[in-house]
Design a protein around this motif. Structure first.
Motif, PDB file in Angstrom:
ATOM      1  N   LEU A 269       0.686  -1.266   0.052  1.00 44.32           N
ATOM      2  CA  LEU A 269      -0.048   0.294  -0.084  1.00 44.32           C
ATOM      3  C   LEU A 269       0.871   1.318   0.049  1.00 44.32           C
ATOM      4  O   LEU A 269       0.949   2.104   0.936  1.00 44.32           O
ATOM      5  N   GLY A 270       1.640   1.240  -1.184  1.00 45.72           N
ATOM      6  CA  GLY A 270       2.499   2.444  -1.103  1.00 45.72           C
ATOM      7  C   GLY A 270       3.775   2.486  -0.421  1.00 45.72           C
ATOM      8  O   GLY A 270       4.035   1.253   0.160  1.00 45.72           O
ATOM      9  N   PHE A 271       4.648   3.344  -0.354  1.00 43.76           N
ATOM     10  CA  PHE A 271       5.668   3.484   0.461  1.00 43.76           C
ATOM     11  C   PHE A 271       6.139   4.693   1.299  1.00 43.76           C
ATOM     12  O   PHE A 271       5.992   5.840   0.720  1.00 43.76           O
ATOM     13  N   ASP A 272       6.766   4.563   2.325  1.00 42.77           N
ATOM     14  CA  ASP A 272       7.290   5.833   2.969  1.00 42.77           C
ATOM     15  C   ASP A 272       8.477   6.040   2.686  1.00 42.77           C
ATOM     16  O   ASP A 272       9.276   5.115   2.110  1.00 42.77           O
ATOM     17  N   ASP A 273       8.962   7.137   2.982  1.00 46.02           N
ATOM     18  CA  ASP A 273      10.403   7.507   2.491  1.00 46.02           C
ATOM     19  C   ASP A 273      11.240   6.785   3.184  1.00 46.02           C
ATOM     20  O   ASP A 273      12.159   6.518   2.723  1.00 46.02           O
ATOM     21  N   GLU A 274      11.225   6.746   4.616  1.00 47.30           N
ATOM     22  CA  GLU A 274      12.140   5.781   5.261  1.00 47.30           C
ATOM     23  C   GLU A 274      12.541   4.436   4.816  1.00 47.30           C
ATOM     24  O   GLU A 274      13.670   4.112   4.575  1.00 47.30           O
ATOM     25  N   ARG A 275      11.343   3.671   4.588  1.00 45.38           N
ATOM     26  CA  ARG A 275      11.570   2.464   3.774  1.00 45.38           C
ATOM     27  C   ARG A 275      12.247   2.462   2.500  1.00 45.38           C
ATOM     28  O   ARG A 275      13.135   1.637   2.254  1.00 45.38           O
ATOM     29  N   ILE A 276      12.084   3.535   1.533  1.00 46.07           N
ATOM     30  CA  ILE A 276      12.526   3.436   0.187  1.00 46.07           C
ATOM     31  C   ILE A 276      14.123   3.911   0.503  1.00 46.07           C
ATOM     32  O   ILE A 276      15.030   3.224  -0.060  1.00 46.07           O
ATOM     33  N   GLU A 277      14.396   4.924   1.147  1.00 43.59           N
ATOM     34  CA  GLU A 277      15.549   5.094   1.558  1.00 43.59           C
ATOM     35  C   GLU A 277      16.456   4.351   2.308  1.00 43.59           C
ATOM     36  O   GLU A 277      17.802   4.083   1.695  1.00 43.59           O
TER      37      GLU A 277
END
Length: 317
Positions: A269-277
């Protein structure tokens, strides 16, 4: 010198020269070429084998299908293009070949259009939840073209839209997808638009069929939320980036629309910045820029990451 002479000998035959001209217009199977040339399958296959061995034609397998195209890279690519450019435009045989090719492409385009009409309702429903596609594409174009890009890779290319919009700004654009149906649509669109610097190939985003450090930029557009292992997909994207190359991830910002899992096969369900980084860092990439386009209720995020020279040297060591 010997390799050049071999390539010239391979092209020095009427049917093989006709094949080079046809393969300069897109991805074609043996069946396609048999239909156009009116020659036997064994004969056409033998000519293609000689051209492939000489480096004048690329051969790409997709499941049970094999596609041929004028060589895009390597020592034979420049010679192949020179030979094609040297064929007179008013040659009666070539005009006839290209006429039959045009008819074949129209049939392929109709099959692609029929398929797209069957699945379009799914895409339209999702698009209604966030900002317009043209806004996302305009921003992505601007970000990618901030620096010169010779070679672009689009992972999970789908219908090839990213290749279409980026074609004027790059020398070569390659789209990878696992779906034969989507590749059918993409090929048809690229052929109709005469985008000769764009190719699509069947491949897995976790095991890309391309060499390491071979692209200046990689895009992953609206793909990661379907991925079972997005971190691995990012790591594989990093592998094929050149030093200072950039990765562009376009996807939904973290949201709570749980029905998208059941009705549209979304794994995330989408991604937050911390996970992607964190995934970028694990892949040896550095987050360089972040942009948002707010929608209702979904927001589109674009993460831009860069592959550093020191990371590539460390990996090679």
């Amino acid at each position: 010198m010997e390799r050049l002479l071999t390539a010239m000998k391979a092209a020095a035959e009427a049917t093989r020269l006709r094949l080079l001209v046809l393969c300069a217009h897109g991805d074609l199977t043996v069946s396609d070429l048999v239909q156009i040339l009116g020659q036997s399958q064994p004969r056409v296959s033998r000519h293609l084998r000689l051209l492939t061995e000489a480096g004048l034609v690329d051969r790409n397998r997709e499941g049970s299908w094999v596609y041929y195209r004028l060589a895009q890279q390597g020592s034979g690519a420049a010679l192949a293009q020179t030979l094609v450019d040297s064929v007179p435009d008013d040659d009666a045989t070539v005009r006839s070949d290209l006429g039959r090719l045009e008819h074949l492409m129209k049939e392929r385009a109709q099959r692609a259009e029929d398929y797209f009409q069957r699945v379009a309702a799914r895409w339209d429903e999702i698009r209604a939840l966030y900002v317009r596609d043209d806004e996302v594409e305009t921003l992505l174009q601007r970000l990618v073209t901030q620096e010169k890009v010779s070679d672009l890779l689009d992972i999970g290319t789908g219908t090839g839209r990213i290749l279409e919009i980026m074609s004027p700004q790059v020398e070569r654009a390659v789209g990878i997808d696992l779906s034969a149906d989507m590749l059918m649509i993409a090929r048809s669109k690229l052929e109709r638009a005469r985008l000769r610097n764009c190719v699509v190939r069947k491949g897995d985003m976790y095991h890309l069929p391309v060499a390491p450090a071979s692209f200046d930029a990689v895009t992953i557009h609206q793909v990661l939320h379907y991925a079972e292992r997005p971190a691995q997909a990012i790591e594989e994207a990093a592998r094929v980036l050149r030093p200072q190359g950039r990765l562009f991830i376009v996807d939904f910002k973290a949201h709570a629309l749980d029905y998208l899992r059941d009705q549209h096969e979304h794994r995330w369900l989408g991604f937050d910045d911390e996970r992607i980084e964190s995934w970028l860092q694990e892949a040896g990439l550095e987050l360089a820029e972040y942009k948002e386009l707010k929608g209702d209720p979904l927001t589109i995020s674009i993460w831009t990451a860069r592959r550093l020279q020191s990371d590539l040297q460390a990996t090679a060591a």
